[in-house]
Design an enzyme around this catalytic site. Structure first.
Site, short mmCIF file in Angstrom:
data_model
loop_
_atom_site.label_atom_id
_atom_site.label_comp_id
_atom_site.label_asym_id
_atom_site.label_seq_id
_atom_site.Cartn_x
_atom_site.Cartn_y
_atom_site.Cartn_z
N CYS A 114 0.85 -1.19 0.00
CA CYS A 114 0.00 0.00 0.00
C CYS A 114 0.89 1.24 0.00
O CYS A 114 1.90 1.29 0.71
CB CYS A 114 -0.90 0.00 1.24
SG CYS A 114 -2.06 1.38 1.31
N HIS A 157 -9.31 -3.38 -2.84
CA HIS A 157 -8.30 -2.71 -2.01
C HIS A 157 -8.65 -1.22 -1.90
O HIS A 157 -8.55 -0.64 -0.81
CB HIS A 157 -6.90 -2.89 -2.65
CG HIS A 157 -5.80 -2.19 -1.92
ND1 HIS A 157 -4.80 -2.85 -1.24
CD2 HIS A 157 -5.52 -0.87 -1.77
CE1 HIS A 157 -3.97 -1.97 -0.69
NE2 HIS A 157 -4.39 -0.76 -1.01
N GLU A 158 -9.08 -0.64 -3.03
CA GLU A 158 -9.40 0.80 -3.02
C GLU A 158 -10.70 1.09 -2.27
O GLU A 158 -10.77 2.06 -1.51
CB GLU A 158 -9.50 1.35 -4.46
CG GLU A 158 -8.25 1.13 -5.32
CD GLU A 158 -6.95 1.39 -4.60
OE1 GLU A 158 -5.98 0.69 -4.88
OE2 GLU A 158 -6.91 2.28 -3.74
N HIS A 161 -10.23 1.29 1.33
CA HIS A 161 -9.69 2.56 1.82
C HIS A 161 -10.80 3.56 2.14
O HIS A 161 -10.71 4.29 3.14
CB HIS A 161 -8.73 3.21 0.81
CG HIS A 161 -7.31 2.74 0.91
ND1 HIS A 161 -6.57 2.81 2.07
CD2 HIS A 161 -6.50 2.20 -0.01
CE1 HIS A 161 -5.36 2.33 1.86
NE2 HIS A 161 -5.28 1.95 0.60
C1 NB4 Z 1 -0.60 -5.18 -7.51
C2 NB4 Z 1 0.29 -4.03 -7.86
N1 NB4 Z 1 0.48 -3.06 -6.91
C3 NB4 Z 1 1.27 -2.02 -7.24
N2 NB4 Z 1 1.50 -1.02 -6.33
N3 NB4 Z 1 0.65 -0.89 -5.25
C4 NB4 Z 1 -0.61 -0.40 -5.49
O1 NB4 Z 1 -1.00 -0.07 -6.57
C5 NB4 Z 1 -1.51 -0.27 -4.27
C6 NB4 Z 1 -2.84 -0.94 -4.52
C7 NB4 Z 1 -2.72 -2.39 -4.97
C8 NB4 Z 1 -2.06 -3.31 -3.94
C9 NB4 Z 1 -2.68 -4.67 -4.18
C10 NB4 Z 1 -3.93 -4.48 -4.94
C11 NB4 Z 1 -4.10 -3.01 -5.21
C12 NB4 Z 1 -1.68 1.23 -4.07
N4 NB4 Z 1 -2.59 1.48 -2.96
O2 NB4 Z 1 -2.07 1.69 -1.73
C13 NB4 Z 1 -3.77 2.21 -3.27
O3 NB4 Z 1 -4.67 2.14 -2.21
C14 NB4 Z 1 1.87 -1.94 -8.50
F1 NB4 Z 1 2.63 -0.89 -8.81
C15 NB4 Z 1 1.63 -2.96 -9.42
N5 NB4 Z 1 2.15 -2.93 -10.71
C16 NB4 Z 1 1.72 -3.87 -11.74
C17 NB4 Z 1 1.54 -3.13 -13.05
N6 NB4 Z 1 2.77 -2.41 -13.42
C18 NB4 Z 1 2.59 -1.74 -14.71
C19 NB4 Z 1 3.83 -0.98 -15.08
O4 NB4 Z 1 4.16 -0.03 -14.05
C20 NB4 Z 1 4.39 -0.68 -12.76
C21 NB4 Z 1 3.11 -1.43 -12.35
C22 NB4 Z 1 3.36 -2.19 -11.04
N7 NB4 Z 1 0.83 -4.00 -9.09
NI NI Z 2 -3.63 1.16 -0.48
#
Ligand code: NB4
Ligand code: NI
Length: 187
Positions: A114, A157-158, A161
């Site tokens: 997160c 997840h969102e 929040h």
């Molecule tokens: C799974 C994932 N979680 C990343 N981060 N965490 C987040 O998004 C948190 C939200 C996610 C955590 C688990 C489910 C939702 C943010 N949260 O706290 C908001 O509430 C990523 F960054 C990521 N990816 C995959 C796709 N990729 C494309 C190219 O660029 C990099 C990117 C990396 N996949």
């Molecule tokens: Ni989060």
């Protein structure tokens, strides 16, 4: 432009509040907030911009993470096939609501992180594997969407929040990687 300094961290009370519904039609300021949230996700996934502004990569963001206790989330999940460049889902959801879900659960193999949590919290985060949601977009149009697997996990997840729930609230404290055998593990 939203950067990491705008994102509040665990311990901040706003992350534990149940956020308020937005009144439609949303204000220009709220519309701009949605656009800025989506742009943050796109920037965070661009290697150059992320490097330049020291952004942690994200595929979802919720307004409470910006200390704005409103029921607005943004998601930007890129397509798997690089050549298409079409994201699987890229939108801002106002007053999102899960109206039905599968009995079956699913979780990400690597657990979850997160942007509001500056530490690793290992463990499976079981969530519904399929959900049907309703929401309004920034123009005020109503939508109903069925999501499954990875997209369903991100949206849950969102939505957590905006209800003051953190991903680690779902992790089994005694056995973080223990899950019922009917839970689908997504890689
Ligand atoms: C799974 C994932 N979680 C990343 N981060 N965490 C987040 O998004 C948190 C939200 C996610 C955590 C688990 C489910 C939702 C943010 N949260 O706290 C908001 O509430 C990523 F960054 C990521 N990816 C995959 C796709 N990729 C494309 C190219 O660029 C990099 C990117 C990396 N996949
Ligand atoms: Ni989060």
């Amino acid at each position: 432009m939203i950067t990491m300094k705008d994102i509040i961290k665990e311990g901040h009370p706003t992350l534990r509040m149940v956020a308020k519904e937005l009144t439609l039609p949303i204000s220009d300021e709220e519309k701009q907030l949605g656009k800025d949230m989506l742009q943050f996700l796109k920037n965070s996934q661009d290697p150059e911009i992320a490097e330049e502004y020291n952004l942690r990569a994200g595929v979802g963001l919720a307004a409470p993470q910006l200390d704005i206790s409103k029921r607005m989330i943004a998601v930007h999940i890129p397509g798997i096939e690089e050549e298409t460049d079409e994201p699987i889902i890229s939108t801002v959801m106002v007053n999102p609501k899960i109206i039905s879900h599968s009995v079956q659960s699913a979780c990400l193999t690597e657990g979850e992180g997160c942007l509001s949590v500056d530490r690793e919290v290992p463990g499976y985060v079981p969530r519904h594997s399929r959900i049907t949601i309703t929401y309004f977009d920034l123009e005020g149009n109503a939508h109903k969407m069925r999501l499954k697997n990875y997209q369903a996990i991100v949206i849950q997840h969102e939505i957590d929040h905006i209800n003051g729930i953190m991903f680690y609230d779902h992790i089994n404290v005694d056995q973080p990687f223990k899950i019922d055998d009917d839970v689908k593990i997504l890689s």
